[in-house]
Write an enzyme that holds these catalytic residues in place. Structure first.
Site, PDB file in Angstrom:
ATOM      1  N   CYS A 115       0.794  -1.224   0.000  1.00  0.00           N
ATOM      2  CA  CYS A 115       0.000   0.000   0.000  1.00  0.00           C
ATOM      3  C   CYS A 115       0.819   1.264   0.000  1.00  0.00           C
ATOM      4  O   CYS A 115       0.270   2.349  -0.164  1.00  0.00           O
ATOM      5  CB  CYS A 115      -0.947   0.008   1.194  1.00  0.00           C
ATOM      6  N   GLY A 116       2.115   1.215   0.238  1.00  0.00           N
ATOM      7  CA  GLY A 116       2.886   2.444   0.197  1.00  0.00           C
ATOM      8  C   GLY A 116       2.822   3.203   1.494  1.00  0.00           C
ATOM      9  O   GLY A 116       2.976   2.640   2.563  1.00  0.00           O
TER      10      GLY A 116
END
Length: 283
Positions: A115-116
């Site tokens: 997801c970063g």
């Protein structure tokens, strides 16, 4: 140093037949990024190009923009209690005179391979100010046929994916379709950071005549990274998010999604796509 791939024994079942065999998996290990000796972020990544990854991350965060602003990057010796070097902690040192940003809890982030920047506390915290507005003058013009050919070129250059089937890729192409650089990682945002970091180290920013192609979807974060590096065209083989489209519209980024075969959707910046309408464009 951690390896890019590892071997594990698996139980394989095919059409009722059972066998035991070794399988090649992509490696995933944490990387702690420190800035002038202070912890900044931890990301789960595929080992390799760690210095480029750290540099690209700092470009995305608005800390770095030029090669001369970076003094050096080193692995931290004695990263464990017993003094061993795990090669999983890097320290980025800024050049004298470069302003060190405030490293508060808001900026101290944990990123994952999926997801970063999950630790960002608000959308405003993610919207860093770009060093260079997207200003490709004259504007980059890309034929749809050229764009359609890029995923196959990217896939053909993915060496580790062939062995594991478990990596994302980010490719940097010229406006003429030449593959300039390719990075693979278990996290698509890491692959992009590795590309941008190598461009910073080579003093090639901004990437104002380039096309960035990513496997998978185009998230807000990937659009942000493209903008921060001055990339005018971001293409993805899967869908963009609504925030990615909003950011592309705001900044003038050309955003292409569902780039598969001869089909694609242009969500923003259509002026860079050299469409030849047949009897007019359909809305």
């Amino acid at each position: 140093m951690g390896r890019v791939t590892e071997r594990r024994r698996v139980l394989r079942i095919r059409d009722g037949a059972v066998s035991s065999r070794p399988d090649t998996l992509v490696a995933e290990e944490p990387l702690e990024i420190r800035l002038n000796g202070r912890p900044l972020a931890v990301t789960m990544r595929t080992p390799g190009d760690d210095f480029a990854l750290a540099a690209g991350f700092l470009v995305s965060e608005g800390v770095l923009g030029r090669a001369e602003e970076l003094a050096n990057i080193v692995y931290c010796a004695g990263a464990t209690v017993d003094g061993a070097n795990t090669y999983n902690v890097v320290d980025v040192r800024l050049a004298p005179g470069v302003v060190v940003p405030d490293i508060s809890l808001e900026r101290n982030v944990y990123t994952t391979s999926s997801c970063g920047l999950c630790g960002k506390t608000s959308l405003d915290a993610v919207r860093t100010t770009a060093r260079w507005p997207i200003a490709d003058t004259p504007p980059v013009r890309i034929d749809p046929e050229l764009l359609a050919a890029l995923p196959d070129r990217l896939r053909a250059a993915q060496r580790v994916f062939d062995r594991t089937g478990g990596l994302h890729a980010a490719g940097l192409f010229s406006a003429e379709g030449e593959l300039l650089d390719l990075r693979e990682d278990v996290g698509r945002h890491n692959a992009v950071d590795k590309l941008i970091g190598r461009a910073l180290q080579s003093d090639e920013l901004p990437l104002s005549r380039s096309i960035l192609l990513v496997s998978g979807r185009a998230s807000f974060e990937l659009a942000q990274k493209a903008v921060m590096a001055g990339v005018p065209v971001l293409a993805a083989v899967s869908a963009p998010s609504s925030l990615a489209v909003d950011l592309a519209v705001e900044t003038g980024l050309t955003l292409v999604g569902f780039l598969r075969g001869s089909s694609m959707n242009v969500y923003a910046g259509e002026q860079r796509i050299a469409v030849r309408p047949r009897g007019g464009l359909s809305k």
